[in-house]
Enzyme design. Structure first.
Site, PDB file in Angstrom:
ATOM      1  N   VAL A 166       0.862  -1.192   0.000  1.00  0.00           N
ATOM      2  CA  VAL A 166       0.000   0.000   0.000  1.00  0.00           C
ATOM      3  C   VAL A 166       0.893   1.236   0.000  1.00  0.00           C
ATOM      4  O   VAL A 166       1.682   1.444   0.921  1.00  0.00           O
ATOM      5  CB  VAL A 166      -0.918   0.049   1.240  1.00  0.00           C
ATOM      6  CG1 VAL A 166      -1.809   1.293   1.186  1.00  0.00           C
ATOM      7  CG2 VAL A 166      -1.769  -1.206   1.346  1.00  0.00           C
ATOM      8  N   GLY A 221       2.290   6.600 -19.549  1.00  0.00           N
ATOM      9  CA  GLY A 221       2.698   5.386 -18.848  1.00  0.00           C
ATOM     10  C   GLY A 221       2.140   5.277 -17.444  1.00  0.00           C
ATOM     11  O   GLY A 221       2.589   4.455 -16.644  1.00  0.00           O
ATOM     12  N   LYS A 239      -5.942  -2.642  -1.843  1.00  0.00           N
ATOM     13  CA  LYS A 239      -5.194  -1.867  -0.840  1.00  0.00           C
ATOM     14  C   LYS A 239      -6.101  -1.542   0.353  1.00  0.00           C
ATOM     15  O   LYS A 239      -5.663  -1.612   1.510  1.00  0.00           O
ATOM     16  CB  LYS A 239      -4.653  -0.585  -1.470  1.00  0.00           C
ATOM     17  CG  LYS A 239      -3.595  -0.844  -2.539  1.00  0.00           C
ATOM     18  CD  LYS A 239      -3.226   0.436  -3.284  1.00  0.00           C
ATOM     19  CE  LYS A 239      -2.224   0.148  -4.397  1.00  0.00           C
ATOM     20  NZ  LYS A 239      -1.907   1.348  -5.200  1.00  0.00           N
TER      21      LYS A 239
END
Length: 376
Positions: A166, A221, A239
């Site tokens: 995370v 990207g 997460k």
């Protein structure tokens, strides 16, 4: 000199960057009195190990060659004549890793470092823990699997580290653990935990159409090859699940309400990436534009966040005050607000780069060094 033997599982962008960090930090680690002895590296098809795992290692030249081969998109199976090493096929890899774990786990110790994105590593990691190994994770799948799997890993708190699951290298997990250990109950967490979605939401706030922003993010990207992998919210949900379980909530992914930014009829099984980018996503522009304007009239902004509070764990778009830490978020940073008894009015805020191979690999490396006291 303290020696940490390790096997790296997963040699994609993060795994390769970790190997490069290990090599480039040799002199620094020598001054700190620690040496990372890489005895094996695996990808999804092959495993390369040192010829004598008790005494030897894959030297830095071999590690450089591993990085080169993987950067070219090839399998480790190509490395058949590299110094004092052996290569095994995928069918043999699991058995061989566990053989090494049984040899080293309760003698010199062994760190199993999972930088893959696969659920296929879970079985090996569980057995490795039973054999006395330490586990260091960048891979979220082992901690977002069944509660039984999760409980297995966290039942050995000294031997597992997962800071990079995370927020990449941000001190999210360690901060939450410290607060919990101090007896300060955490009652609310709100976080923007996707660099991609953080970028998307801050750009549409400036009046840009969602379709244009998604295409820009892909060209920069910031997204996965299929941007819907980010827009689905599933990565944020994993997460959030890790954080919720850290707070003691016995839930699974199915318990989390997840808002996807695209409808089911635009899913990967209904539309190609090209069709989505060229015709699908533009149909989402008006709805997002209207929501942005409505939030603005209320003095708020839209952010894609996870909210963990009480029994609730939701992932999706929320209206948040412009002057809050999350409201001020720009670009691809991660921001996490933690509310507890001590941080009730002003939350503890953790902010910084929450994605990228370099940052994530640095977090993994720090986790490996954090367990050095468990090694002789």
């Amino acid at each position: 000199m303290k020696v940490i033997p390790l096997i790296l599982m997963g040699c994609g962008g993060v795994g390769r960057q970790l190997l490069q960090h290990i090599v480039s930090c040799r002199s620094l680690h020598a001054k700190q009195g620690v040496h990372l002895r890489v005895v094996g590296v695996s990808d999804s098809k092959s495993l390369i190990i040192a010829s004598d795992v008790k005494q030897k290692e894959l030297d830095d030249n071999i590690l450089a060659e591993v990085c080169r081969v993987k950067s070219d998109g090839s399998s480790l199976s190509k490395l058949t004549s590299l110094g004092e090493s052996q290569v095994f096929s995928n069918s043999e890899s699991r058995t061989k890793v566990l053989d090494i774990a049984s040899i080293l786990g309760k003698s010199t110790g062994l760190a199993l470092v999972d930088c893959s994105a696969s659920s296929e590593t879970i079985g090996v990691l569980k057995e490795g823990v039973n054999l006395g190994c330490c586990v260091v994770l960048a891979n979220k799948k082992p901690l977002t699997s069944t509660l039984e799997d999760y409980d297995k890993f966290v039942s050995y708190p000294r031997r597992i580290r997962h800071e990079s699951t995370v927020g990449a290298g941000l001190p999210v997990i360690s901060s939450i653990n410290r607060i919990i250990s101090s007896g300060d109950p955490i009652h609310r967490i709100v976080g923007s935990l996707s660099g991609t979605l953080g970028y998307v939401m801050s750009e549409v706030e400036d009046g840009k159409p969602l379709s244009q922003v998604v295409k820009s993010a892909k060209s920069l990207g910031y997204t996965e090859p299929d941007p819907r992998d980010d827009l689905s919210g599933m990565d944020v949900a994993r997460k959030a699940l890790i954080l919720a379980r850290l707070l003691g909530k016995c839930i699974d992914l199915g318990s989390i309400k997840i808002e996807s930014l695209y409808p089911e009829e635009m899913g990967p099984n209904k539309m190609s990436v090209e069709e989505f980018l060229n015709g699908g996503v533009v149909r989402l522009d008006n709805n997002i534009e209207e929501r942005v304007k409505k939030a603005s009239l209320n003095g708020n902004v839209l952010r894609y966040v996870c909210v963990i509070e009480g029994a609730r764990c939701n992932v999706g778009i929320q209206e948040l005050p412009k002057n809050s830490a999350l409201g001020r978020l720009r670009g691809s940073d991660n921001v996490l607000e933690i509310y507890s008894r001590c941080y009730s009015q002003q939350p503890l805020v953790i902010q910084g780069a929450g994605a990228g191979n370099d940052t994530t690999a640095a977090g993994v490396l720090a986790d490996i060094l954090d367990i050095q006291d468990l090694f002789p």
